[in-house]
Motif scaffolding. Sequence first.
Motif, PDB file in Angstrom:
ATOM      1  N   ASN A   9       0.873  -1.177   0.000  1.00 40.20           N
ATOM      2  CA  ASN A   9       0.000   0.000   0.000  1.00 40.20           C
ATOM      3  C   ASN A   9       0.910   1.226   0.000  1.00 40.20           C
ATOM      4  O   ASN A   9       1.484   1.572   1.030  1.00 40.20           O
ATOM      5  N   LYS A  11       0.218   4.264  -0.329  1.00 34.93           N
ATOM      6  CA  LYS A  11      -0.400   5.484   0.225  1.00 34.93           C
ATOM      7  C   LYS A  11      -0.122   6.675  -0.714  1.00 34.93           C
ATOM      8  O   LYS A  11      -0.005   6.485  -1.915  1.00 34.93           O
ATOM      9  N   HIS A  97      -9.530   1.257   4.721  1.00 34.93           N
ATOM     10  CA  HIS A  97      -8.256   1.415   5.439  1.00 34.93           C
ATOM     11  C   HIS A  97      -8.486   2.362   6.618  1.00 34.93           C
ATOM     12  O   HIS A  97      -9.279   3.295   6.533  1.00 34.93           O
ATOM     13  N   GLU A 168      -5.570  -4.999  10.474  1.00 35.38           N
ATOM     14  CA  GLU A 168      -4.561  -3.964  10.672  1.00 35.38           C
ATOM     15  C   GLU A 168      -4.839  -3.223  11.976  1.00 35.38           C
ATOM     16  O   GLU A 168      -5.634  -2.278  12.001  1.00 35.38           O
ATOM     17  N   ALA A 172      -0.567  -0.178  15.139  1.00 36.21           N
ATOM     18  CA  ALA A 172       0.650  -0.754  14.551  1.00 36.21           C
ATOM     19  C   ALA A 172       0.950  -0.173  13.172  1.00 36.21           C
ATOM     20  O   ALA A 172       1.991  -0.464  12.588  1.00 36.21           O
ATOM     21  N   ILE A 173       0.044   0.657  12.657  1.00 35.23           N
ATOM     22  CA  ILE A 173       0.233   1.168  11.292  1.00 35.23           C
ATOM     23  C   ILE A 173       1.158   2.373  11.297  1.00 35.23           C
ATOM     24  O   ILE A 173       0.867   3.391  11.924  1.00 35.23           O
ATOM     25  N   GLY A 174       2.286   2.224  10.619  1.00 34.48           N
ATOM     26  CA  GLY A 174       3.226   3.326  10.455  1.00 34.48           C
ATOM     27  C   GLY A 174       3.917   3.734  11.751  1.00 34.48           C
ATOM     28  O   GLY A 174       4.551   4.789  11.820  1.00 34.48           O
ATOM     29  N   GLY A 208      -1.528  -6.482   8.600  1.00 35.64           N
ATOM     30  CA  GLY A 208      -0.875  -5.223   8.259  1.00 35.64           C
ATOM     31  C   GLY A 208      -0.575  -4.425   9.505  1.00 35.64           C
ATOM     32  O   GLY A 208      -1.392  -4.356  10.433  1.00 35.64           O
ATOM     33  N   GLY A 209       0.595  -3.797   9.511  1.00 35.24           N
ATOM     34  CA  GLY A 209       0.986  -2.974  10.667  1.00 35.24           C
ATOM     35  C   GLY A 209       2.470  -3.125  10.906  1.00 35.24           C
ATOM     36  O   GLY A 209       2.888  -4.061  11.586  1.00 35.24           O
ATOM     37  N   SER A 210       3.247  -2.226  10.271  1.00 38.05           N
ATOM     38  CA  SER A 210       4.711  -2.205  10.445  1.00 38.05           C
ATOM     39  C   SER A 210       5.374  -3.542  10.119  1.00 38.05           C
ATOM     40  O   SER A 210       6.354  -3.919  10.765  1.00 38.05           O
ATOM     41  N   LEU A 229      -0.336  -6.784   4.270  1.00 42.38           N
ATOM     42  CA  LEU A 229      -0.600  -5.490   3.640  1.00 42.38           C
ATOM     43  C   LEU A 229       0.468  -4.570   4.215  1.00 42.38           C
ATOM     44  O   LEU A 229       0.515  -4.339   5.427  1.00 42.38           O
ATOM     45  N   ILE A 230       1.316  -4.097   3.329  1.00 41.23           N
ATOM     46  CA  ILE A 230       2.546  -3.450   3.784  1.00 41.23           C
ATOM     47  C   ILE A 230       2.605  -2.004   3.294  1.00 41.23           C
ATOM     48  O   ILE A 230       2.490  -1.756   2.086  1.00 41.23           O
ATOM     49  N   GLY A 231       2.778  -1.088   4.231  1.00 42.46           N
ATOM     50  CA  GLY A 231       2.862   0.330   3.875  1.00 42.46           C
ATOM     51  C   GLY A 231       4.307   0.736   3.653  1.00 42.46           C
ATOM     52  O   GLY A 231       4.879   0.504   2.582  1.00 42.46           O
ATOM     53  N   GLY A 232       4.926   1.307   4.683  1.00 42.75           N
ATOM     54  CA  GLY A 232       6.285   1.858   4.580  1.00 42.75           C
ATOM     55  C   GLY A 232       7.285   0.950   3.873  1.00 42.75           C
ATOM     56  O   GLY A 232       8.015   1.398   2.983  1.00 42.75           O
TER      57      GLY A 232
HETATM   58  C1  PEP Z   1      -0.854   0.128   5.907  1.00 45.67           C
HETATM   59  O1  PEP Z   1      -0.924   1.307   5.643  1.00 45.67           O
HETATM   60  O2  PEP Z   1      -1.730  -0.637   5.501  1.00 45.67           O
HETATM   61  C2  PEP Z   1       0.274  -0.332   6.727  1.00 45.67           C
HETATM   62  C3  PEP Z   1       0.229  -1.536   7.229  1.00 45.67           C
HETATM   63  O3  PEP Z   1       1.318   0.550   6.898  1.00 45.67           O
HETATM   64  P1  PEP Z   1       2.739   0.229   7.591  1.00 45.67           P
HETATM   65  O4  PEP Z   1       3.236  -1.069   7.017  1.00 45.67           O
HETATM   66  O5  PEP Z   1       3.606   1.385   7.221  1.00 45.67           O
HETATM   67  O6  PEP Z   1       2.487   0.125   9.050  1.00 45.67           O
END
Ligand code: PEP
Length: 253
Positions: A9, A11, A97, A168, A172-174, A208-210, A229-232
């Motif tokens: 993801n 973003k 989200h 998520e 834990a997100i970001g 999802g979450g870091s 589900l991976i952000g950063g």
């Molecule tokens: C997300 O935005 O769905 C997410 C999990 O972000 P992050 O991996 O950066 O925590």
Amino acid sequence: MKKYLIAGNWKMNLLQAETANLISQIKEGIQNKKIDDVDILICPPFTNLSIANKAIENSPIILGAQNMHFMPKGAFTGEISPEMLLDSGCRYVILGHSERRQYFKEDNELLIKKLQAAFDNNLIPILCIGETLEERQNNKTFEVLYNQITIIHNFSREQLTKLVIAYEPVWAIGTGLTASTEQIKEVHQWIADHIYAHFALQIPILYGGSMNDKNAKEILSTENVNGGLIGGASLKSEQFLKIIDAAIEIVGN
Ligand code: PEP
């Protein structure tokens, strides 16, 4: 044997040249790897979907979007329709989200319409659910998750065969904090049981979450975790590729 979905993801990040660059690095990184049981999905911002769609040509990488409107067309300034996503090469769409819920006040009523639109247009929705830190600390985790997941009861079993859920935890997100494997296991089991009890169905449940290159193997090895589900970490090819490698390693064993 497990099959994984590793979804990035992006973003509101990356310009067009950076998009092409990151995709070419991912393509290069997965060349000659055995990824039959690992689906790789990237969800760039709307403005980069077309260039991403070109860049993923001749690769197994799948394209998705981060949001959409539920109407097919019309006077909805600033919005993007399901058909536009399909036209840009998307097969998946992230819905609900926590950033959409928090900053744009997306609620169950709206998400039911968006899920319906996704199913009607053969886009695979990734429905995100998760509790805040305060909710977890107040022992409200499962109440919150129930209130979020309950919208799936508006759909048929057949429609839900095309659903992906992402757990998520908002805290834990970001943030660099990840849920422990015990917490992930408990929630994923609860989600899997809920869906099985009501629909006799098993669907992919992502965490999802870091998630990053260091913790991916442990998280992905957890029971009822079918991907991430991976952000950063999806914005850095080395990290995203290592997460993909972790999934490949697990399915190879
Ligand atoms: C997300 O935005 O769905 C997410 C999990 O972000 P992050 O991996 O950066 O925590």
